[in-house]
Design a protein around this motif. Structure first.
Motif, PDB file in Angstrom:
ATOM      1  N   HIS A  73       8.516  -3.114 -23.569  1.00 61.12           N
ATOM      2  CA  HIS A  73       7.699  -4.174 -22.969  1.00 61.12           C
ATOM      3  C   HIS A  73       7.414  -3.881 -21.497  1.00 61.12           C
ATOM      4  O   HIS A  73       6.298  -4.098 -21.010  1.00 61.12           O
ATOM      5  CB  HIS A  73       8.403  -5.527 -23.095  1.00 61.12           C
ATOM      6  CG  HIS A  73       8.415  -6.079 -24.486  1.00 61.12           C
ATOM      7  ND1 HIS A  73       9.348  -5.694 -25.426  1.00 61.12           N
ATOM      8  CD2 HIS A  73       7.596  -6.977 -25.098  1.00 61.12           C
ATOM      9  CE1 HIS A  73       9.111  -6.331 -26.565  1.00 61.12           C
ATOM     10  NE2 HIS A  73       8.060  -7.109 -26.389  1.00 61.12           N
ATOM     11  N   LYS A  74       8.420  -3.373 -20.786  1.00 61.41           N
ATOM     12  CA  LYS A  74       8.276  -3.107 -19.358  1.00 61.41           C
ATOM     13  C   LYS A  74       7.417  -1.870 -19.094  1.00 61.41           C
ATOM     14  O   LYS A  74       6.791  -1.756 -18.038  1.00 61.41           O
ATOM     15  CB  LYS A  74       9.655  -2.906 -18.720  1.00 61.41           C
ATOM     16  CG  LYS A  74      10.569  -4.129 -18.810  1.00 61.41           C
ATOM     17  CD  LYS A  74      11.920  -3.819 -18.204  1.00 61.41           C
ATOM     18  CE  LYS A  74      12.861  -5.014 -18.317  1.00 61.41           C
ATOM     19  NZ  LYS A  74      14.215  -4.712 -17.752  1.00 61.41           N
ATOM     20  N   MET A  75       7.398  -0.944 -20.043  1.00 61.76           N
ATOM     21  CA  MET A  75       6.740   0.342 -19.816  1.00 61.76           C
ATOM     22  C   MET A  75       5.258   0.366 -20.154  1.00 61.76           C
ATOM     23  O   MET A  75       4.519   1.241 -19.695  1.00 61.76           O
ATOM     24  CB  MET A  75       7.442   1.440 -20.621  1.00 61.76           C
ATOM     25  CG  MET A  75       8.833   1.786 -20.135  1.00 61.76           C
ATOM     26  SD  MET A  75       9.497   3.181 -21.067  1.00 61.76           S
ATOM     27  CE  MET A  75       8.337   4.492 -20.635  1.00 61.76           C
ATOM     28  N   VAL A  76       4.806  -0.563 -20.980  1.00 58.46           N
ATOM     29  CA  VAL A  76       3.452  -0.477 -21.536  1.00 58.46           C
ATOM     30  C   VAL A  76       2.387  -0.365 -20.448  1.00 58.46           C
ATOM     31  O   VAL A  76       1.506   0.505 -20.507  1.00 58.46           O
ATOM     32  CB  VAL A  76       3.167  -1.671 -22.465  1.00 58.46           C
ATOM     33  CG1 VAL A  76       1.672  -1.766 -22.780  1.00 58.46           C
ATOM     34  CG2 VAL A  76       3.949  -1.533 -23.762  1.00 58.46           C
ATOM     35  N   ASP A  77       2.444  -1.226 -19.440  1.00 63.16           N
ATOM     36  CA  ASP A  77       1.395  -1.226 -18.405  1.00 63.16           C
ATOM     37  C   ASP A  77       1.333   0.113 -17.673  1.00 63.16           C
ATOM     38  O   ASP A  77       0.242   0.636 -17.397  1.00 63.16           O
ATOM     39  CB  ASP A  77       1.644  -2.361 -17.412  1.00 63.16           C
ATOM     40  CG  ASP A  77       1.382  -3.735 -18.018  1.00 63.16           C
ATOM     41  OD1 ASP A  77       0.722  -3.789 -19.078  1.00 63.16           O
ATOM     42  OD2 ASP A  77       1.839  -4.734 -17.444  1.00 63.16           O
ATOM     43  N   GLY A  78       2.503   0.675 -17.367  1.00 61.42           N
ATOM     44  CA  GLY A  78       2.532   1.956 -16.664  1.00 61.42           C
ATOM     45  C   GLY A  78       1.973   3.089 -17.498  1.00 61.42           C
ATOM     46  O   GLY A  78       1.272   3.978 -16.982  1.00 61.42           O
ATOM     47  N   ILE A  79       2.267   3.070 -18.794  1.00 65.05           N
ATOM     48  CA  ILE A  79       1.747   4.107 -19.681  1.00 65.05           C
ATOM     49  C   ILE A  79       0.229   3.992 -19.812  1.00 65.05           C
ATOM     50  O   ILE A  79      -0.489   4.992 -19.809  1.00 65.05           O
ATOM     51  CB  ILE A  79       2.420   4.014 -21.070  1.00 65.05           C
ATOM     52  CG1 ILE A  79       3.920   4.288 -20.942  1.00 65.05           C
ATOM     53  CG2 ILE A  79       1.792   5.003 -22.040  1.00 65.05           C
ATOM     54  CD1 ILE A  79       4.709   3.950 -22.183  1.00 65.05           C
ATOM     55  N   ILE A  80      -0.253   2.763 -19.911  1.00 64.79           N
ATOM     56  CA  ILE A  80      -1.699   2.546 -19.991  1.00 64.79           C
ATOM     57  C   ILE A  80      -2.391   3.105 -18.754  1.00 64.79           C
ATOM     58  O   ILE A  80      -3.448   3.758 -18.849  1.00 64.79           O
ATOM     59  CB  ILE A  80      -2.027   1.047 -20.155  1.00 64.79           C
ATOM     60  CG1 ILE A  80      -1.548   0.541 -21.533  1.00 64.79           C
ATOM     61  CG2 ILE A  80      -3.525   0.787 -19.986  1.00 64.79           C
ATOM     62  CD1 ILE A  80      -2.217   1.200 -22.708  1.00 64.79           C
TER      63      ILE A  80
END
Length: 223
Positions: free
Chosen positions: A61-68
């Protein structure tokens, strides 16, 4: 714009990976791995030196924005799980959905997943089936079993070895002792086995022979 590759990995035998999967894992900028220690063995075996980053159920959940953001910046990223196809009872859905919502291309490679060989090997009807994955641990478990007792299609479950006997006992209660079932464990590994029979018979077997390894249960539908 980069691309997200969903890459299945072997569920046991390291030979069960495609040439294409190996090429993609070598070519991408980053590999997101459920457990970098587990995946490190696979990457070492195939001489894949791509950088890895941990991506699992506790941090996805925490990583999704950074990966995007990295994908939007042009990086190509591969997502793998410890074994099998990501997002099938493993992390992957959240990231895939976010890519779709942000118009980022997603390419899912075909490959290993545990329930397909278990279903085909069961001898039970496989023209129509329901994949349930893991049953709820507590809340909703009885409700789910009650609903599935009326299901006419073949039903597929995943289960852990230390819960198998208890779950088989519950299947006797909700589906009947004479319902046909096939239980496969350690698929593609050295001690692979499939036990078929009535739920009662299979329960007796695993009560006397405590199971180990990854387990797939394939249960006949209601006639």
């Amino acid at each position: 714009m980069g691309k997200l590759y969903i890459v299945p990995t072997p569920i046991g035998n390291l030979e069960d990976i495609t040439f294409r999967a190996i090429r993609v894992l070598k070519e991408v900028d980053l590999i997101l791995a459920e457990d970098t220690r587990t995946s490190g063995k696979l990457l070492h075996h195939y001489e894949i030196g791509t950088n890895m980053q941990s991506h699992h159920m506790h941090n996805e959940h925490k990583m999704v924005d950074g990966i995007i953001r990295r994908l939007e910046a042009g990086e190509n990223i591969a997502l793998i799980s410890d074994a099998g196809t990501p997002a099938i009872s493993d992390p992957g859905f959240l990231l895939t959905r976010a890519c779709v919502q942000n118009n980022i291309e997603v390419e899912c490679l075909p490959g290993a997943t545990a329930f397909v060989p278990a279903l085909v090997n069961s001898g039970l009807p496989n023209d129509k089936f329901v994949f349930e994955g893991f049953l709820p641990v507590k809340k909703g478990r009885q409700t789910r079993l009650t609903l599935l007792a009326e299901e006419s299609r073949t039903i597929i479950f995943y289960e852990s070895p230390h819960k198998l006997v208890k779950t088989l006992g519950q299947l006797v209660t909700y589906f009947g002792a004479d319902r046909q079932i096939s239980v496969s464990r350690e698929i593609s590994k050295m001690y692979e086995e499939t036990i078929r029979g009535t739920v009662s018979e299979v329960l007796d077997h695993f009560t006397a022979n405590p199971p180990k390894g990854e387990i797939v249960m394939v249960l006949a539908g209601k006639k």
